[in-house]
Design a protein around this motif. Sequence first.
Motif, PDB file in Angstrom:
ATOM      1  N   PHE A  77      15.429  -7.308  -3.712  1.00 40.65           N
ATOM      2  CA  PHE A  77      14.131  -7.139  -3.078  1.00 40.65           C
ATOM      3  C   PHE A  77      13.525  -5.833  -3.578  1.00 40.65           C
ATOM      4  N   ILE A  78      12.353  -5.927  -4.184  1.00 44.05           N
ATOM      5  CA  ILE A  78      11.729  -4.783  -4.851  1.00 44.05           C
ATOM      6  C   ILE A  78      10.400  -4.464  -4.174  1.00 44.05           C
ATOM      7  N   LEU A  79      10.262  -3.248  -3.681  1.00 38.48           N
ATOM      8  CA  LEU A  79       9.018  -2.779  -3.084  1.00 38.48           C
ATOM      9  C   LEU A  79       8.330  -1.855  -4.081  1.00 38.48           C
ATOM     10  N   VAL A  80       7.108  -2.176  -4.447  1.00 40.95           N
ATOM     11  CA  VAL A  80       6.371  -1.407  -5.448  1.00 40.95           C
ATOM     12  C   VAL A  80       5.141  -0.782  -4.809  1.00 40.95           C
ATOM     13  N   GLU A  81       5.011   0.533  -4.955  1.00 40.60           N
ATOM     14  CA  GLU A  81       3.860   1.257  -4.421  1.00 40.60           C
ATOM     15  C   GLU A  81       2.725   1.277  -5.447  1.00 40.60           C
ATOM     16  N   PRO A  82       1.504   1.638  -5.013  1.00 45.46           N
ATOM     17  CA  PRO A  82       0.369   1.671  -5.952  1.00 45.46           C
ATOM     18  C   PRO A  82       0.604   2.550  -7.175  1.00 45.46           C
ATOM     19  N   SER A  83       1.438   3.586  -7.049  1.00 41.81           N
ATOM     20  CA  SER A  83       1.731   4.463  -8.185  1.00 41.81           C
ATOM     21  C   SER A  83       2.596   3.778  -9.232  1.00 41.81           C
ATOM     22  N   GLY A  84       3.193   2.637  -8.867  1.00 46.59           N
ATOM     23  CA  GLY A  84       4.132   1.953  -9.762  1.00 46.59           C
ATOM     24  C   GLY A  84       5.575   2.251  -9.440  1.00 46.59           C
ATOM     25  N   GLU A  85       5.830   3.257  -8.591  1.00 46.43           N
ATOM     26  CA  GLU A  85       7.212   3.572  -8.216  1.00 46.43           C
ATOM     27  C   GLU A  85       7.791   2.429  -7.383  1.00 46.43           C
ATOM     28  N   ASN A  86       9.123   2.240  -7.497  1.00 50.58           N
ATOM     29  CA  ASN A  86       9.730   1.109  -6.799  1.00 50.58           C
ATOM     30  C   ASN A  86      10.985   1.513  -6.043  1.00 50.58           C
ATOM     31  N   ARG A  87      11.320   0.674  -5.058  1.00 46.96           N
ATOM     32  CA  ARG A  87      12.571   0.777  -4.312  1.00 46.96           C
ATOM     33  C   ARG A  87      13.209  -0.604  -4.331  1.00 46.96           C
ATOM     34  N   ILE A  88      14.528  -0.659  -4.572  1.00 43.59           N
ATOM     35  CA  ILE A  88      15.191  -1.936  -4.801  1.00 43.59           C
ATOM     36  C   ILE A  88      16.438  -2.039  -3.927  1.00 43.59           C
ATOM     37  N   ALA A  89      16.614  -3.202  -3.290  1.00 41.78           N
ATOM     38  CA  ALA A  89      17.843  -3.523  -2.573  1.00 41.78           C
ATOM     39  C   ALA A  89      18.394  -4.822  -3.140  1.00 41.78           C
ATOM     40  N   ILE A  90      19.726  -4.894  -3.289  1.00 43.95           N
ATOM     41  CA  ILE A  90      20.358  -6.013  -3.981  1.00 43.95           C
ATOM     42  C   ILE A  90      21.453  -6.633  -3.109  1.00 43.95           C
ATOM     43  N   ALA A  91      21.510  -7.971  -3.117  1.00 47.17           N
ATOM     44  CA  ALA A  91      22.636  -8.715  -2.551  1.00 47.17           C
ATOM     45  C   ALA A  91      23.381  -9.348  -3.729  1.00 47.17           C
ATOM     46  N   PRO A  92      24.549  -8.818  -4.128  1.00 46.57           N
ATOM     47  CA  PRO A  92      25.202  -9.253  -5.369  1.00 46.57           C
ATOM     48  C   PRO A  92      25.611 -10.717  -5.393  1.00 46.57           C
ATOM     49  N   GLY A  93      26.075 -11.260  -4.279  1.00 43.80           N
ATOM     50  CA  GLY A  93      26.428 -12.672  -4.232  1.00 43.80           C
ATOM     51  C   GLY A  93      27.409 -13.066  -5.322  1.00 43.80           C
ATOM     52  N   ALA A  94      26.982 -13.980  -6.192  1.00 44.66           N
ATOM     53  CA  ALA A  94      27.856 -14.545  -7.222  1.00 44.66           C
ATOM     54  C   ALA A  94      28.395 -13.503  -8.190  1.00 44.66           C
ATOM     55  N   LEU A  95      27.688 -12.399  -8.365  1.00 41.23           N
ATOM     56  CA  LEU A  95      28.155 -11.393  -9.317  1.00 41.23           C
ATOM     57  C   LEU A  95      29.540 -10.861  -8.956  1.00 41.23           C
ATOM     58  N   ASP A  96      29.873 -10.897  -7.657  1.00 41.49           N
ATOM     59  CA  ASP A  96      31.184 -10.401  -7.235  1.00 41.49           C
ATOM     60  C   ASP A  96      32.323 -11.273  -7.760  1.00 41.49           C
ATOM     61  N   ALA A  97      31.989 -12.467  -8.289  1.00 40.08           N
ATOM     62  CA  ALA A  97      33.020 -13.345  -8.845  1.00 40.08           C
ATOM     63  C   ALA A  97      33.472 -12.910 -10.233  1.00 40.08           C
ATOM     64  N   LEU A  98      32.718 -12.033 -10.869  1.00 38.56           N
ATOM     65  CA  LEU A  98      33.106 -11.588 -12.208  1.00 38.56           C
ATOM     66  C   LEU A  98      34.305 -10.651 -12.105  1.00 38.56           C
ATOM     67  N   PRO A 107       0.820  -1.215   0.000  1.00 39.89           N
ATOM     68  CA  PRO A 107       0.000   0.000   0.000  1.00 39.89           C
ATOM     69  C   PRO A 107       0.852   1.262   0.000  1.00 39.89           C
ATOM     70  N   LYS A 108       2.014   1.197   0.662  1.00 37.11           N
ATOM     71  CA  LYS A 108       2.991   2.292   0.654  1.00 37.11           C
ATOM     72  C   LYS A 108       4.325   1.731   1.104  1.00 37.11           C
ATOM     73  N   ALA A 109       5.400   2.403   0.754  1.00 36.75           N
ATOM     74  CA  ALA A 109       6.722   1.968   1.192  1.00 36.75           C
ATOM     75  C   ALA A 109       6.917   2.340   2.654  1.00 36.75           C
ATOM     76  N   PRO A 110       7.472   1.450   3.482  1.00 37.42           N
ATOM     77  CA  PRO A 110       7.683   1.780   4.893  1.00 37.42           C
ATOM     78  C   PRO A 110       8.790   2.813   5.073  1.00 37.42           C
ATOM     79  N   VAL A 132       0.113   3.294 -15.536  1.00 31.87           N
ATOM     80  CA  VAL A 132       1.381   2.776 -15.033  1.00 31.87           C
ATOM     81  C   VAL A 132       1.096   1.801 -13.895  1.00 31.87           C
ATOM     82  N   VAL A 133       1.570   0.564 -14.059  1.00 33.83           N
ATOM     83  CA  VAL A 133       1.350  -0.485 -13.064  1.00 33.83           C
ATOM     84  C   VAL A 133       2.616  -0.738 -12.251  1.00 33.83           C
ATOM     85  N   ASP A 134       3.775  -0.760 -12.916  1.00 28.87           N
ATOM     86  CA  ASP A 134       5.025  -1.124 -12.251  1.00 28.87           C
ATOM     87  C   ASP A 134       6.181  -0.615 -13.108  1.00 28.87           C
ATOM     88  N   THR A 135       6.987   0.284 -12.550  1.00 32.01           N
ATOM     89  CA  THR A 135       8.110   0.839 -13.316  1.00 32.01           C
ATOM     90  C   THR A 135       9.348  -0.043 -13.277  1.00 32.01           C
TER      91      THR A 135
END
Length: 291
Positions: free
Chosen positions: A80-101, A4-7, A229-232
Motif C-alpha cells: 500500500f503506497i501513499l503518495v503526497e503532492p510533492s511525490g514523496e511516498n510511504r509504503i507498507a507491505i504484506a509479504p504473503g507468498a514471498l515468505d515461501a522463498l 493531499p497529505k499523508a495522515p 517530480v510527480v511520484d518517487t
Amino acid sequence: MRLPKAPVAGETVSGGVFDPGPGGKGSNQAIAAARLGAEVALLTAVGDDDFGRAARELWRAEGVDAGQVVTAQAPTMVGFILVEPSGENRIAIAPGALDALDAAAVEGFRAEIAAADLLVVSMEIPEAAVVAALRTGRETGTRTVLNPAPARPLPDDCWPLIDVIMPNQTEAPVLLGLTDGHGLGDEDLVRALRERTGGAAILTRGGAGALIAEDSGLTHVPPHPAGTVVDTTGAGDSFTAALAVALAEGRPLKEAAAFAAAAGAHTVTIAGVVPALPTRDQLAARMGNTS
C-alpha cells in the motif's frame, strides 16, 4: 493512493485517488531491465490468486522469463503506497507468498544464476533466500549486486558475497547496525559499506546524486535533471535495473551509475511504477537532453 497529505496517527485524510497496479521490487527491477534490452530471468513467489496470475501475464508481456517463479499457498504480496503532492511516498507491505522463498528455491535457480552476467538481489524476500542467492552467485562466478531494501542488518557471512551494494541514505545506517544520530556523513557511510564487502558501494542520495566507493577512492555522481517530480515510487528500482544493465554491458561503475541516475530521473516524472519505467529509447532521449 495519491493524497493531499499523508495522515498522522489517528487521522483520516479524504480526497485520495486510488490507482491499483503491479509492483514488488524484484518484479519492477526485472521489467525495468528487460525494457532496457536485457535478457532477464526472475525468481520470486506468487499466490494462486488473481494477483499472481496477473503478474505472470505481465512478465510474459514484458519479456521476463518467469519459468522458475514459485506458486505458494499464501496470497501474492501486496503493498500500500501513499503518495503526497510533492511525490514523496510511504509504503507498507504484506509479504504473503514471498515468505515461501527459501534456500531450496534458490538452489533450483542455480543454472540461471550461473548463466547470468549479473545477479541482482533485493530484500523483500526472506534472509535465507538473500544469503543463498548471493552465495550461489559467488560459487558460480556471477557478479552480485545487492539492493538492500527494505533494509535490515546483514549477517556477517553475507558481506563478502556482495560485489556491489547500493543502499540509500536511510538504508545504509540500518545495514551497518548504526543507531539514529550516528553522526556519520555520507562519505563515511559509503566507505564503511565498501570496507564490509571488499567490493564497491553506491550510496544513492536522491536529488543530491550518488556516491561511489571503490578501491580507487570516492566518486561523486551528479543527479540527472528530472524536471517536475510527480511520484518517487519506483525510482530506486529503476536506478537498480539500469545500473545492472550497464554493468552487464561492461561499463565502469561511474558510467553505469550515471546511466542509472537518468533512469531514476525519468521514473519520478510519471505516476505509478511500471508505466514510469523507461525503455532504452526513452532513456537515450533523456540522456541526450539534460536541460
